[in-house]
Design an enzyme around this catalytic site. Structure first.
Site, PDB file in Angstrom:
ATOM      1  N   HIS A 303       0.824  -1.202   0.000  1.00 27.84           N
ATOM      2  CA  HIS A 303       0.000   0.000   0.000  1.00 27.84           C
ATOM      3  C   HIS A 303       0.860   1.255   0.000  1.00 27.84           C
ATOM      4  O   HIS A 303       0.490   2.284  -0.571  1.00 27.84           O
ATOM      5  CB  HIS A 303      -0.943  -0.007   1.219  1.00 27.84           C
ATOM      6  N   GLU A 540     -16.762  -6.702 -26.514  1.00 30.15           N
ATOM      7  CA  GLU A 540     -15.875  -7.456 -25.624  1.00 30.15           C
ATOM      8  C   GLU A 540     -15.673  -8.897 -26.059  1.00 30.15           C
ATOM      9  O   GLU A 540     -14.835  -9.599 -25.502  1.00 30.15           O
ATOM     10  CB  GLU A 540     -16.448  -7.447 -24.196  1.00 30.15           C
ATOM     11  N   ASP A 564     -11.462  -7.434 -21.566  1.00 33.32           N
ATOM     12  CA  ASP A 564     -12.191  -8.675 -21.823  1.00 33.32           C
ATOM     13  C   ASP A 564     -12.018  -9.144 -23.255  1.00 33.32           C
ATOM     14  O   ASP A 564     -11.913 -10.343 -23.519  1.00 33.32           O
ATOM     15  CB  ASP A 564     -13.678  -8.498 -21.500  1.00 33.32           C
ATOM     16  N   CYS A 611     -12.760   1.908 -24.054  1.00 32.70           N
ATOM     17  CA  CYS A 611     -12.797   2.219 -22.623  1.00 32.70           C
ATOM     18  C   CYS A 611     -11.984   1.228 -21.798  1.00 32.70           C
ATOM     19  O   CYS A 611     -11.947   1.315 -20.576  1.00 32.70           O
ATOM     20  CB  CYS A 611     -14.241   2.253 -22.099  1.00 32.70           C
TER      21      CYS A 611
END
Length: 679
Positions: A303, A540, A564, A611
């Site tokens: 993190h 996709e 995808d 996108c």
């Protein structure tokens, strides 16, 4: 099937863990949160080990890996229900999808170990955790030490002090979240708040309190024991999460000891050196003063590293032990890309570093200057650069970064992490907030709920599938549950007055699916009297790309989801540990599908956007434009660089680049050509 074991305990069937990294922090938190919704006592059984299913720390401490077999044991009035739902949740990978992370949090591709070995006493090495180069003066950060009495006052007094410290610590973390603003950074702090209530940490602490120990001693014993337990597992993910436990541990300990938790304040122009930094320490760093930092612990997936990358601060983790002995004030050069710290640099080395820094700064300044201009090529061809977002906060941030609209609103954020589906009113409020943040002149593309398969919802159980990526996903779930789809569409339509509303259906594979979804939308539009809403689909799957010309007759636009599309074109699970690197959107087969989609859309005058992750890669921007893409929906941090890159190319140059690239036979050849032609 659940088995009765006596004493009213139920035990589940064997469950194989599908998560690539086992039940690490994120899936453990999802599982523990769901377990807490049941009254029953619930355990995760793993061989001879067991863990409280309501404890993130306990679940992580099992140190499970992909393919490990676990079982769930439950006892109580809702044991059977708990068993069924938690079993399915584990089978569904606790909703984990590690490949949607924004580019800003992506670890550097080449760790320092792959660099040539250099014998140089003044060059300390570690792991490159956040890219960039900086020159600064060494400044050491030492961990606060506390004087902790072992024995305390009466049990009730110590308990009261402990509970107040927990509440105060949570408030401090909440203040940090407010300052951070960005959802990805806030999520890290939210996980810390969850750890403050972890039942295993609480149980360990209260056991010590019951033996007459002080609250501070009891809590320190608890969090140090559990952080040590995670580090001892030999698992990199768990070792990094131990730092999160130490972070909240020290924060509470400071409150119990009556010592103010001091945020790091360093002289301007510092390169910070520390044994380790906690996520909250890192979140509070001032990027104006801190030029970079090195830590002895941690790695590129911690993190701390994620936060450093989001701030744009060069960082090196796992630095040589010698770094802790460097005298303060000395000049140094940190290279977060290579994972090095150069001590006592020569005049020539300083000049080279300064030249590289100026080059980077000039590029960033150029990008910033262009960020509010219309995105277009150098010869004036208009290309829309818009943003992928989750909520209204993201929308406002995207506009500041130069986004010209929203090309993908992931509506899943409204459906995640809850026990019931959001109401129409709840959804409408959020969609309208995003639309109002954008304004009537900007486009808002809302994707209908995209869940199922690898992205399950606990309150909408779907049948077990041998291959969830080829099962009920995207629009298939909406058509299977038209009640949820209709509610969402009515909520989305309420945003129509506030922005240029576009509705997009995910995972469309056939004309029949599209027509059925459009019919439902048309009915809801008619009932509400809403017109002028554009309808599009995600591209996709290969069938949609191949049939793009026929789909283009029935939609207003396409948006290509390259993540995808890549896995379906290449038949490679993008989460597969061995194949993930080969599942590359720049594979010639994937690029051919993108080109085919653009050709089909052009014949009917429809526009094509991207996108997926490829839209955020500035090197790929001119290639996509050359193939016919006219809208790029990128991650928020990458918007300025994408717009700036487009401004350096003429349209005919983009077209030639696409022609050249589409003739390449391998991904390596594609990447090599893009590297040679980068501007």
């Amino acid at each position: 099937m659940a088995n009765q074991t006596g004493s009213d305990k139920l035990v589940s069937e064997n469950i194989a863990i599908p998560n690539p990294a086992g039940l690490h922090a994120r899936p453990a938190a999802v599982l523990a949160t769901k377990a807490k919704s049941f009254q029953s006592d619930i355990k995760i059984l793993f061989g001879d080990l067991s863990a409280n299913a309501k404890s993130v720390v306990g679940i992580m401490g099992l140190s499970t890996r992909k393919g490990d077999i676990v079982r769930i044991e439950a006892s109580g009035e809702d044991a059977a229900e708990a068993l069924n739902e938690l079993t399915q949740l584990i089978k569904d990978a606790c909703g984990e999808d590690e490949h949607e992370a924004p580019p800003a949090t992506t670890a550097p591709a080449q760790p320092v170990q792959q660099q040539p070995i250099i014998v140089d006493a003044n060059l300390l090495t570690g792991v490159g955790a956040s890219p960039g180069i900086a020159i600064g003066r060494i400044y050491h950060h030492r961990i606060q030490e506390f004087d902790i009495p072992e024995h305390g006052l009466a049990y009730t007094d110590e308990q009261a002090r402990f509970l107040k410290a927990l509440a105060d610590a949570s408030s401090q973390i909440e203040d940090i979240k407010v300052r951070l603003k960005e959802p990805a950074k806030q999520a890290i702090m939210s996980m810390h708040q969850e750890l403050l209530q972890d039942p295993d940490l609480m149980a360990h602490t209260y056991t010590n309190l019951g033996e007459g120990k002080s609250a501070a001693w009891s809590w320190r014993d608890a969090f140090t024991a559990y952080s040590a337990r995670l580090e001892a597992q030999g698992n990199a993910f768990l070792g990094e999460r131990a730092n999160d436990i130490r972070d909240i541990g020290r924060r509470v300990l400071a409150l119990l000891a009556g010592v103010e938790h001091v945020e790091i304040d360093v002289p301007e122009g510092s390169i910070l050196i520390a044994e380790d930094l906690t996520p909250s320490d890192t979140a509070a760093l001032d990027p104006v003063k801190v030029k970079g930092f090195c830590t002895r612990t941690g790695g590129a997936t911690s993190h701390v590293a994620i936060l450093a990358r989001s701030f744009g601060i060069p960082a090196v983790c796992g630095i040589d032990q010698q770094a802790l002995l460097i005298p303060e004030g000395g000049q140094a050069i940190i290279d977060g890309s290579l994972g090095t710290l150069r001590l006592a640099p020569t005049k020539e080395q300083l000049e080279a570093a300064e030249a590289e820094i100026k080059k980077i700064e000039a590029r960033r300044a150029e990008e910033s200057a262009l960020s509010q201009n219309e995105a277009k090529t150098s010869d004036g061809t208009r290309i829309e650069v818009v943003a992928n977002i989750r909520n209204a906060t993201d929308a406002r941030e995207a506009i500041v970064k130069g986004a010209e609209g929203v090309g993908l609103l992931r509506s899943e954020f409204l459906f995640d992490n809850r026990d019931t589906a959001p109401s129409e009113e709840e959804q409408a409020q959020e969609y309208c907030a995003v639309a109002k943040a954008l304004g009537s002149e900007r486009t808002l593309v809302v994707r209908t709920l995209d869940v199922g398969g690898d992205k399950p919802l606990s309150y909408m159980p779907l049948p077990k599938e041998d291959n969830p990526f080829l099962g009920l996903r995207g629009i298939r779930v909406g058509l299977e549950r038209p009640d949820i789809l209709r509610t969402q569409l009515r909520a989305i339509l309420q945003a129509a007055p506030y922005a240029k509303l576009h509705i997009m259906f995910p995972m469309i594979a056939s004309i029949d699916e599209l027509r059925e979804a459009k019919a439902i939308l048309a009915e809801e539009q008619a009932s509400m009297g809403v017109k002028d809403v554009k309808v599009g689909i995600m591209v996709e799957v290969p069938s949609t790309a191949v049939m793009a010309e026929r789909f283009a007759k029935e939609v207003d636009f396409f948006s290509i989801g390259t993540n995808d599309l890549t896995q379906y074109v290449l038949a490679m699970d993008r989460g597969h540990p061995q194949l993930a690197k080969q599942a590359d959107a720049l594979h010639p087969g994937v690029l051919a599908m993108i080109a085919m989609t653009c050709e089909g859309a052009k014949k009917h005058g429809k526009w094509v956007g991207v996108c997926g992750g490829l839209a955020s890669d500035e090197r790929a921007a001119p290639l996509l434009v050359g193939m016919g893409v006219t809208e790029l929906s990128a991650s928020i941090p990458s918007i300025p660089s994408v717009k700036a890159t487009l401004s350096r190319w003429r349209l005919d140059e983009c077209n030639q680049l696409a022609k050249d690239i589409l003739e390449k036979a391998t991904t390596a050849e594609v990447r090599e050509h893009l590297a040679k032609t980068a501007r």
